[in-house]
Design an enzyme around this catalytic site. Structure first.
Site, PDB file in Angstrom:
ATOM      1  N   ASP A 173      39.186  46.335  43.620  1.00 48.95           N
ATOM      2  CA  ASP A 173      40.408  46.488  42.825  1.00 48.95           C
ATOM      3  C   ASP A 173      41.488  47.097  43.705  1.00 48.95           C
ATOM      4  OD1 ASP A 173      41.433  46.263  39.924  1.00 48.95           O
ATOM      5  OD2 ASP A 173      42.171  48.192  40.612  1.00 48.95           O
ATOM      6  N   ARG A 194      35.646  38.113  34.529  1.00 47.44           N
ATOM      7  CA  ARG A 194      35.077  38.098  33.177  1.00 47.44           C
ATOM      8  C   ARG A 194      34.953  36.725  32.529  1.00 47.44           C
ATOM      9  NH1 ARG A 194      38.884  42.356  30.520  1.00 47.44           N
ATOM     10  NH2 ARG A 194      40.226  41.357  32.065  1.00 47.44           N
ATOM     11  N   ARG A 226      41.576  36.087  40.746  1.00 48.00           N
ATOM     12  CA  ARG A 226      40.574  36.673  39.842  1.00 48.00           C
ATOM     13  C   ARG A 226      39.403  35.727  39.580  1.00 48.00           C
ATOM     14  NH1 ARG A 226      42.108  41.369  36.709  1.00 48.00           N
ATOM     15  NH2 ARG A 226      43.742  42.376  37.894  1.00 48.00           N
ATOM     16  N   ARG A 271      27.995  42.938  34.293  1.00 44.63           N
ATOM     17  CA  ARG A 271      28.836  44.039  33.786  1.00 44.63           C
ATOM     18  C   ARG A 271      28.214  44.713  32.571  1.00 44.63           C
ATOM     19  NH1 ARG A 271      31.423  47.008  32.809  1.00 44.63           N
ATOM     20  NH2 ARG A 271      33.583  46.732  32.165  1.00 44.63           N
ATOM     21  N   TYR A 306      51.308  52.117  38.982  1.00 43.51           N
ATOM     22  CA  TYR A 306      50.139  52.704  38.314  1.00 43.51           C
ATOM     23  C   TYR A 306      50.049  54.209  38.565  1.00 43.51           C
ATOM     24  CZ  TYR A 306      48.536  47.996  37.304  1.00 43.51           C
ATOM     25  OH  TYR A 306      48.458  46.720  36.824  1.00 43.51           O
TER      26      TYR A 306
END
Ligand code: 1CP
Length: 337
Positions: free
Chosen positions: A71, A26, A22, A35, A146
């Site tokens: 993703d 963020r 990652r 973003r 998911y």
């Protein structure tokens, strides 16, 4: 050859390679700035923006690999699964029936996710030559979690009970996902990805028998279909320390592990035919610098002198991490020869 690819092949690299799961995300102010203007799905579907975000951490840090900004759920959207990111994936119609599984189309990457392949071409054109690009996909069981639960969860109860209640339907779904991800990863390699990674983020939810029957069988199927694609394959298992014996003969070049297991023991169980990737606790980035240096050194000591170690965190970097700590960590790994 780059240090990262040498380590994947268990050859002696010029220095110990390091990248961060990652690493595009963020914790970087420049990512948050972008973003604020563009939602996550649009970032992943716009090749120029996906390439820009992929390259952001490379501009700041001496990383030894880049990972495509995308993703694990993106190719499923290409297969017609409706989902949103909030910020984790939320599936409009969770999969619960054989009829839903039977109606899933095969993935044709050039038709269904051309923007991913175009992003890879742009990144390859812009990234430094010595920094290879990793393409990735979700491992079939992690995607099933998911798809059946419909959203992030601690226990993924609906997914795990589905395995027991509907084992045949589960296998059918896993086979379908295994084939789709093989096609997806092969297309990424053809577009220029120099290594491929499968994320098994929820492997630790399963007992050994269910792991082997469902998750591992599906990964084997993907790996077999990728044989001969010419780039190393990395299989990351989160909370997989009890499963190392089961993956020792999986046909992948690299096994990625979390911080709950010691790398010396992992290497002993996996044997000399596998490279390993990991495994600093993401929380360690909150230690004072001198302690961070010691902790990074401890991972290197555990990995030992044999070639075939790629330094990484044991799971994704936390959004509130100080980027300066990432710069220090990379220095600490590189300074150890
Ligand atoms: O708001 C935002 O910016 C969206 C947050 C976000 C980001 C930055 C999501 C939603 N996905 C991503 C990017 C991403 N996801 C990358 C590329 C970035 C990089 O590595 O540099 C990768 C490799 C992933 C893979 C991914 N997505 C995994 C496997 C890795 C892991 O951490 O275990 C998983 C489980 C996901 C699902 C997902 N997508 C997004 C979130 C927040 C989540 C996690 C949900 C959960 O906790 O269950």
């Amino acid at each position: 050859m780059s240090a990262f690819l040498a380590a994947c092949r268990r050859e002696q690299p010029a220095h110990r390679p390091v990248w961060i799961m990652r690493q595009a995300g963020r914790y970087l102010p420049e990512y948050r700035a972008l973003r604020a203007k563009v939602d996550f799905a649009t970032l992943t579907r716009t090749p120029e923006l996906a390439a820009e975000v992929t390259l952001q951490p490379l501009k700041r840090f001496a990383l030894d690999a880049a990972i495509l900004f995308s993703d694990i759920m993106t190719p499923l959207q290409g297969m017609g699964i409706e989902l949103t990111f909030a910020p984790g994936p939320v599936v409009a119609q969770p999969i619960r029936t054989l009829a839903q599984i039977e109606s899933l189309p095969a993935l044709v990457p050039e038709r269904d996710v051309p923007f991913v392949l175009e992003a890879i071409r742009l990144i390859r054109g812009a990234a430094p030559r010595e920094v290879p690009l990793i393409g990735f996909a979700g491992a079939p069981f992690t995607l099933l979690c998911y798809l059946v639960c419909g959203k992030p969860s601690k226990e993924f109860a609906a997914a795990r009970s589905f395995l027991y209640a509907e084992p045949q339907a589960s296998e059918r779904l896993l086979n379908c996902l295994a084939d789709a991800m093989a096609a997806y990863l092969a297309a990424q390699a053809a577009a220029g990805a120099q290594a491929l990674m499968l994320f098994e983020s929820w492997a630790g939810l399963l007992g050994p028998a269910e792991y082997q029957r469902f998750a591992l069988a599906a990964v084997r199927r993907t790996a077999q279909r990728l044989r001969g694609c010419g780039v190393p394959l990395i299989y990351y298992l989160n909370q997989g320390s009890a499963l190392m014996g089961a993956v020792a003969d999986l046909e992948v070049e690299v096994i990625g592990v979390d911080w709950r297991c010691g790398l010396a023991e992992v290497r002993r169980v996996l044997g000399p035919a596998k490279a390993v990737q990991g495994n600093l606790d993401p929380a360690a980035l909150f230690a004072p610098p001198a302690e961070l240096r010691r902790l990074a050194g401890a991972v290197v000591e555990q990995a030992g002198p044999a070639p075939g170690h790629i330094f990484n965190l044991g799971h994704g970097i936390w959004p509130d991490t100080d980027p300066d700590q990432v710069a220090r960590l990379i220095d600490y790994v590189h300074e150890r020869r």
